[in-house]
Design a protein around this motif. Structure first.
Motif, PDB file in Angstrom:
ATOM      1  N   ASP A  71       0.844  -1.190   0.000  1.00  0.00           N
ATOM      2  CA  ASP A  71       0.000   0.000   0.000  1.00  0.00           C
ATOM      3  C   ASP A  71       0.881   1.242   0.000  1.00  0.00           C
ATOM      4  O   ASP A  71       1.787   1.375   0.829  1.00  0.00           O
ATOM      5  CB  ASP A  71      -0.905  -0.010   1.238  1.00  0.00           C
ATOM      6  CG  ASP A  71      -1.843   1.198   1.252  1.00  0.00           C
ATOM      7  OD1 ASP A  71      -2.808   1.191   0.484  1.00  0.00           O
ATOM      8  OD2 ASP A  71      -1.590   2.142   2.026  1.00  0.00           O
ATOM      9  N   HIS A  72       0.605   2.134  -0.934  1.00  0.00           N
ATOM     10  CA  HIS A  72       1.327   3.410  -1.006  1.00  0.00           C
ATOM     11  C   HIS A  72       0.319   4.554  -0.959  1.00  0.00           C
ATOM     12  O   HIS A  72      -0.722   4.503  -1.616  1.00  0.00           O
ATOM     13  CB  HIS A  72       2.141   3.522  -2.297  1.00  0.00           C
ATOM     14  CG  HIS A  72       2.671   4.919  -2.527  1.00  0.00           C
ATOM     15  ND1 HIS A  72       3.827   5.377  -1.917  1.00  0.00           N
ATOM     16  CD2 HIS A  72       2.196   5.953  -3.277  1.00  0.00           C
ATOM     17  CE1 HIS A  72       4.025   6.644  -2.286  1.00  0.00           C
ATOM     18  NE2 HIS A  72       3.061   7.011  -3.102  1.00  0.00           N
ATOM     19  N   ARG A  73       0.663   5.574  -0.191  1.00  0.00           N
ATOM     20  CA  ARG A  73      -0.193   6.764  -0.122  1.00  0.00           C
ATOM     21  C   ARG A  73       0.690   7.998  -0.041  1.00  0.00           C
ATOM     22  O   ARG A  73       1.703   7.997   0.670  1.00  0.00           O
ATOM     23  CB  ARG A  73      -1.116   6.705   1.098  1.00  0.00           C
ATOM     24  CG  ARG A  73      -1.963   7.964   1.258  1.00  0.00           C
ATOM     25  CD  ARG A  73      -2.896   7.875   2.439  1.00  0.00           C
ATOM     26  NE  ARG A  73      -3.899   6.836   2.255  1.00  0.00           N
ATOM     27  CZ  ARG A  73      -4.967   6.670   3.050  1.00  0.00           C
ATOM     28  NH1 ARG A  73      -5.155   7.473   4.072  1.00  0.00           N
ATOM     29  NH2 ARG A  73      -5.820   5.697   2.811  1.00  0.00           N
ATOM     30  N   THR A  86       3.339   7.334   2.753  1.00  0.00           N
ATOM     31  CA  THR A  86       3.430   6.097   3.527  1.00  0.00           C
ATOM     32  C   THR A  86       3.611   4.935   2.563  1.00  0.00           C
ATOM     33  O   THR A  86       3.027   4.908   1.481  1.00  0.00           O
ATOM     34  CB  THR A  86       2.172   5.843   4.378  1.00  0.00           C
ATOM     35  OG1 THR A  86       1.066   5.546   3.517  1.00  0.00           O
ATOM     36  CG2 THR A  86       1.822   7.037   5.240  1.00  0.00           C
ATOM     37  N   ASN A  87       4.428   3.983   2.963  1.00  0.00           N
ATOM     38  CA  ASN A  87       4.600   2.733   2.231  1.00  0.00           C
ATOM     39  C   ASN A  87       4.475   1.599   3.242  1.00  0.00           C
ATOM     40  O   ASN A  87       5.151   1.609   4.279  1.00  0.00           O
ATOM     41  CB  ASN A  87       5.975   2.662   1.558  1.00  0.00           C
ATOM     42  CG  ASN A  87       6.091   3.618   0.386  1.00  0.00           C
ATOM     43  OD1 ASN A  87       5.230   3.638  -0.485  1.00  0.00           O
ATOM     44  ND2 ASN A  87       7.153   4.417   0.356  1.00  0.00           N
ATOM     45  N   ALA A  88       3.606   0.650   2.943  1.00  0.00           N
ATOM     46  CA  ALA A  88       3.392  -0.469   3.859  1.00  0.00           C
ATOM     47  C   ALA A  88       3.302  -1.764   3.065  1.00  0.00           C
ATOM     48  O   ALA A  88       2.567  -1.848   2.074  1.00  0.00           O
ATOM     49  CB  ALA A  88       2.119  -0.270   4.674  1.00  0.00           C
ATOM     50  N   GLY A  89       4.059  -2.754   3.489  1.00  0.00           N
ATOM     51  CA  GLY A  89       4.010  -4.074   2.863  1.00  0.00           C
ATOM     52  C   GLY A  89       3.753  -5.146   3.896  1.00  0.00           C
ATOM     53  O   GLY A  89       4.246  -5.067   5.030  1.00  0.00           O
ATOM     54  N   PHE A  90       2.949  -6.133   3.515  1.00  0.00           N
ATOM     55  CA  PHE A  90       2.593  -7.203   4.447  1.00  0.00           C
ATOM     56  C   PHE A  90       2.524  -8.519   3.680  1.00  0.00           C
ATOM     57  O   PHE A  90       2.045  -8.566   2.545  1.00  0.00           O
ATOM     58  CB  PHE A  90       1.234  -6.916   5.090  1.00  0.00           C
ATOM     59  CG  PHE A  90       0.685  -8.053   5.924  1.00  0.00           C
ATOM     60  CD1 PHE A  90       1.162  -8.282   7.201  1.00  0.00           C
ATOM     61  CD2 PHE A  90      -0.294  -8.894   5.418  1.00  0.00           C
ATOM     62  CE1 PHE A  90       0.664  -9.324   7.969  1.00  0.00           C
ATOM     63  CE2 PHE A  90      -0.805  -9.932   6.174  1.00  0.00           C
ATOM     64  CZ  PHE A  90      -0.321 -10.146   7.463  1.00  0.00           C
TER      65      PHE A  90
END
Length: 593
Positions: A71-73, A86-90
């Protein structure tokens, strides 16, 4: 998020000793996927150059389940000087060794960087809430969270789960954080800005949790008992009040010859155990007692500053241990198959860690070095349930006793002696009591079993009377309202739909609150103390399921562009009034294949 769980009363003792229960945010993990491969994407654009891209893959087979998302925002933010990304990886993989035993591995990593526009005075807020007087303040957080979970269905009535996890995080800030009525200007002598202040926290925390639940028979009835243990060790390395550069962009680089005034290590360990039992006394009456034991140890060491001769001023190496036992009990009486009376009593405890004994850097707050642990209990009694498929409700009353409550007192400036400041201290005991109610009704379903039309009317209301009942610090606080505790909160709205289209409007009202325990009504010139006015905002959202795999969404938040704020900060990222966003809008398209 996949869903949000709220656990209150004696049930919350399974997860910790905290007041008011627990809110559990559960990440999306693709548990609903049944085919070998699925791709999901959702792209969103909106006001202030908002762009959000969510992409995920997942699949399920006889032995393996997997899911991963990125997810990138990013956006400019509603206020000036509030850019962010924000950058989030799961990712998670579950392997089923047998139908009864599985092992899951997961990894979450996220990075958030945001420009902090700082606070405002009340006058500046009234003039232009979007303005910012700070252009060089930045905040950066990086989290890495691995976890390994084993699930074992020992037999049809017994389940066991053990989880080993870690939280590895860095929290950095850089900025000019003097009171907001002190301008961040270029020095006429050096022709440069003043040096910024650097602060960094480095978290290394490790947890082992093991839980078991089993059904058993007693006196001809089925009962359920659950228990668990938790072991935790963690360290926070805090570098604070560093002399940063005179630049404007994000950097944690020290200035030439610069150093961190504070270099402290906070260590903590925790062992806990709980047990809870569901006694089914009759077909309608259930009794649920629970108990939790906690052992805590905290220690702190390091440099807290420099002496006049330049030598280190060291924090005396201290270690503090304590243990306590908490008990709770809940009960349910099922009036019908879908409605019930319920009640619970649970003790609570809020330990003061050594991190709380050091004032945050770059703040006007002062920490009382004699802070004590908080203790208390909460009680609630209510009635909840469903009526067929068209009515859902939950109404309850509650009482929360909070002893040794930690709060803030505001002190005015004394000319030539001391500036204005806020003291964080044990203020005494508080008693909170009130009412909470929620109702949701679908009138179409009440009169028609099958219809392409849908209409849902929903509303929730809470009344809270939270006051300090006594104060051993200063009698002026007795009888005052607890800070940041609004007397009334209302959320209500209507959702209307036809086939795949759904339109929802919601009104949210929050009553007036105070920012300190003395209920200061005079507004400080720096915006750090005074009341937080009531506000009402309206949101509108719509969704359209075009096909089985394609969904469109749109919305407007704060439709009438109201100006309001929910916080007066005494330190970072303020100090001062922190305005909430005005009107914003978004449009989103999502698909599954």
């Amino acid at each position: 998020m996949q869903r949000i769980e709220v656990v209150r009363g004696q049930g919350a003792l399974q997860y910790g000793p905290q007041f008011g229960g627990m809110v559990n945010y559960i990440l999306r993990n693709g548990s609903e996927i049944s085919k070998p491969f699925e791709f999901e994407t959702q792209q969103t654009v909106g006001s202030n150059r908002l762009f959000n891209s969510y992409n995920a893959i997942g699949g399920n087979s006889a032995r393996v389940h997997y899911y991963a998302f990125f997810d990138h925002r990013n956006g400019d933010g509603w206020r000036q000087n509030s850019r962010y990304y924000t950058n989030a990886g799961f990712g998670t993989v579950t392997y089923r060794f047998t139908p009864r035993f599985s092992l899951s591995a997961e990894l979450m990593r996220s990075n958030i960087r945001s420009q902090q526009p700082g606070g405002l005075t009340d006058l500046q807020f009234e003039q232009d809430a979007q303005q910012s007087l700070r252009s060089r303040n930045w905040f950066d957080i990086t989290w890495t969270m691995p976890a390994l979970t084993a699930n074992w269905q020992i037999n049809p009535s017994t389940r066991w789960a053990t989880k080993l996890s870690a939280t590895l995080g860095d929290r950095n800030s850089v900025g000019f954080t003097r009171a907001i009525n002190i301008a961040d200007t270029i020095n006429r002598t050096t022709l440069q800005y003043n040096n910024r202040v650097l602060n960094g926290d480095f978290y290394r925390n490790y947890v082992l949790e093991s839980r078991i639940i089993t059904d058993y028979k007693l006196l001809g009835r089925n009962h359920t008992i659950s228990g668990g243990i938790r072991a935790y060790t963690g360290n926070t390395h805090r570098l604070a009040e560093g002399r940063g550069t005179t630049g404007t962009d994000y950097t944690m680089e020290l200035a030439t010859g610069g150093r961190y005034d504070r270099d402290i290590n906070f260590g903590s360990q925790n062992l806990a155990a709980y047990v809870e039992n569901i006694f089914r006394i009759s077909d309608k009456f259930i009794l649920i007692p629970g108990v939790r034991y906690e052992w805590l140890r905290g220690e702190a060491s390091g440099r807290i500053g420099y002496k006049a001769n330049g030598q280190d001023s060291l924090l005396q190496n201290v270690a503090r241990s304590r243990s306590f036992l908490l008990a709770g009990i809940g009960a349910e009486f099922h009036v019908t198959k879908t409605t019930e009376f319920y009640g619970s009593f649970a003790q609570a405890y809020r330990p003061i860690q050594f991190a709380n004994l050091q004032a945050p850097a770059a703040t006007t707050d002062i920490i009382d070095q004699d802070l004590q642990d908080s203790k208390g209990y909460n009680i609630d009694l209510g009635y909840r349930g469903k009526v067929k498929n068209y009515l859902q409700f939950d109404v309850s009353g509650f009482v929360l006793q909070y002893d040794n409550r930690v709060g803030t007192r505001s002190f005015a400036a004394v000319p030539g002696v001391s500036p204005a400041y806020r003291l964080v201290t044990n203020l005494g005991s508080s008693l909170s009591k009130g009412f909470e109610g929620y109702v949701e009704i679908n009138p179409v379903r009440a009169f028609r079993r099958n219809s392409n039309w849908g209409l849902i009317v929903f509303g929730s209301y809470s009344y809270l009377d939270a006051r300090y009942s006594s104060s051993f610090k200063d009698s002026i606080i007795a009888g005052k309202r607890v800070e940041n505790a609004p007397e009334a909160i209302f959320r209500g709205g209507i959702s209307a739909g036809y086939k795949g289209f759904l339109l929802t409007g919601q009104i949210s009202h929050t009553g007036l609150t105070f920012s300190d325990a003395t209920n200061t009504t005079a507004i400080a010139t720096n915006g750090q103390s005074g009341p937080i006015p009531a506000y009402t905002i309206t949101d509108l959202s719509a969704s359209f399921k075009a096909t089985r795999s394609l969904t469109l969404k749109a919305g407007i938040n704060n439709v009438f562009d109201k100006r309001y704020f929910t916080r007066r900060a005494g330190g970072y990222p303020g100090p001062g009034v922190l305005p909430a966003d005005g009107r914003t809008a978004f449009f989103s398209i999502g698909a599954r294949f």
